[in-house]
Design an enzyme around this catalytic site. Structure first.
Site, PDB file in Angstrom:
ATOM      1  N   HIS A  99       0.860  -1.177   0.000  1.00  0.00           N
ATOM      2  CA  HIS A  99       0.000   0.000   0.000  1.00  0.00           C
ATOM      3  C   HIS A  99       0.896   1.226   0.000  1.00  0.00           C
ATOM      4  CE1 HIS A  99      -3.617   2.409   0.824  1.00  0.00           C
ATOM      5  NE2 HIS A  99      -2.793   3.165   1.550  1.00  0.00           N
ATOM      6  N   CYS A 100       0.765   2.043  -1.030  1.00  0.00           N
ATOM      7  CA  CYS A 100       1.659   3.199  -1.197  1.00  0.00           C
ATOM      8  C   CYS A 100       0.938   4.485  -0.807  1.00  0.00           C
ATOM      9  CB  CYS A 100       2.144   3.284  -2.646  1.00  0.00           C
ATOM     10  SG  CYS A 100       3.267   4.668  -2.943  1.00  0.00           S
ATOM     11  N   PRO A 101       1.362   5.145   0.264  1.00  0.00           N
ATOM     12  CA  PRO A 101       0.711   6.398   0.654  1.00  0.00           C
ATOM     13  C   PRO A 101       0.988   7.537  -0.325  1.00  0.00           C
ATOM     14  CG  PRO A 101       2.639   5.989   2.028  1.00  0.00           C
ATOM     15  CD  PRO A 101       2.444   4.761   1.193  1.00  0.00           C
TER      16      PRO A 101
END
Length: 306
Positions: free
Chosen positions: A170-172
């Site tokens: 999950h890439c912020p």
């Protein structure tokens, strides 16, 4: 059709044996279902993603992180074009500037696509269903949240609250998950951003260099070109993060493993197709999304038979 509540425990146990997934059969099955209009929409969509423009744009929960990424890209690039580019425009081949404009375009397009498309969300089910046939991919892991079987390499993201196929992380910075459908665009974003930052760094330094002469030192040149010095310092510091990320993902692609698998200590050698084959997977056609603004698109038949 087989349901979870069937009393035939022997058949249920046999159906849950692991077998190899034939992706060609699965794709052909979906194609036939699509051609015959044999699918339905399970409502509502229960994940944390948000749909815009009739579902054409799907954003993750970290929308402010995406805005921060855009801000960090737009501000330095604007300063570069205002203060640096005019000073060296006439001294550099116009092909360099065409490449710079093209790379900037690729950065924002890849960022937009990777952050607004379905990363590979697996449909949820309203009822517990038992899949029949040679599809062990559906019998690997049962997700209590999504009420479905997770295919191999599929992980439930606690931020997006979805099961994502071939989940990487999950890439912020893009505000959503990186999975099977958007991984190639995420990698393109990292690659083009690394090149762009390196480009700005080199030409900021070049702008300082050409302003020097035999009577002034580089320190005085930085004093006279304070904006060049600031942008050069920032790009030099920021360059190493995307560069390290680029090298890391080149390694992952060459081994055909994900960030999630690597962090768990798994090498997943069985998925490797060789160095060239692993890289060619980035060029494979993107599978059709099975989510929309109304819910999840699933076949009307709950039994998959080859």
């Amino acid at each position: 059709q087989s349901t979870w509540g069937q009393t035939n425990n022997t058949n249920t146990t046999n159906n849950m044996k692991e077998t190899n997934l034939n992706e060609t059969v699965v794709n052909n099955k979906w194609k036939k279902l699509e051609e015959n209009n044999e699918y339905e929409i399970i409502k509502p969509f229960k994940g944390n993603n948000r749909f815009y423009f009739s579902g054409r744009i799907i954003l993750g929960p970290d929308r402010y992180g995406l805005l921060a990424t855009i801000f960090l890209l737009v501000i330095p690039l604007s300063l570069f074009w205002i203060f640096i580019a005019p000073n060296i425009w006439e001294q550099i081949s116009y092909w360099i500037w065409i490449f710079f404009i093209f790379d900037t375009f690729i950065v924002f397009i890849s960022l937009f696509i990777s952050s607004t498309m379905d990363p590979g969300i697996i449909p949820r089910r309203n009822e517990k269903l038992l899949m029949n046939g040679n599809y062990s991919v559906l019998l690997q892991n049962w997700c209590l949240t999504c009420n479905c079987y997770r295919p191999p390499r599929c992980v439930h993201c606690v931020y997006c609250d979805n099961c994502v196929e071939q989940f990487d992380h999950h890439c912020p910075w893009i505000g959503t998950c990186v999975g099977k459908r958007n991984y190639r665009f995420f990698f393109l974003f990292v690659l083009s951003t690394t090149i762009l930052i390196g480009f700005c760094n080199v030409f900021c330094f070049y702008n300082v260099y050409i302003s020097t002469n035999s009577d002034t030192s580089t320190l005085n040149s930085l004093h006279n070109n304070i904006m060049s010095g600031i942008i050069w310092s920032l790009t030099f510091l920021f360059f190493w993060l995307p560069f390290a990320l680029l090298v890391y993902h080149c390694y992952l692609i060459s081994k055909n493993i994900t960030t999630c698998e690597k962090s768990a200590g798994s090498q997943q050698i069985r998925y490797s197709e060789g160095f060239l084959g692993n890289w060619l997977r980035l060029c494979e056609p993107i599978q059709k999304s099975v989510v929309c603004s109304e819910g999840y698109i699933v076949p009307k038949s709950t039994i998959y038979e080859p």
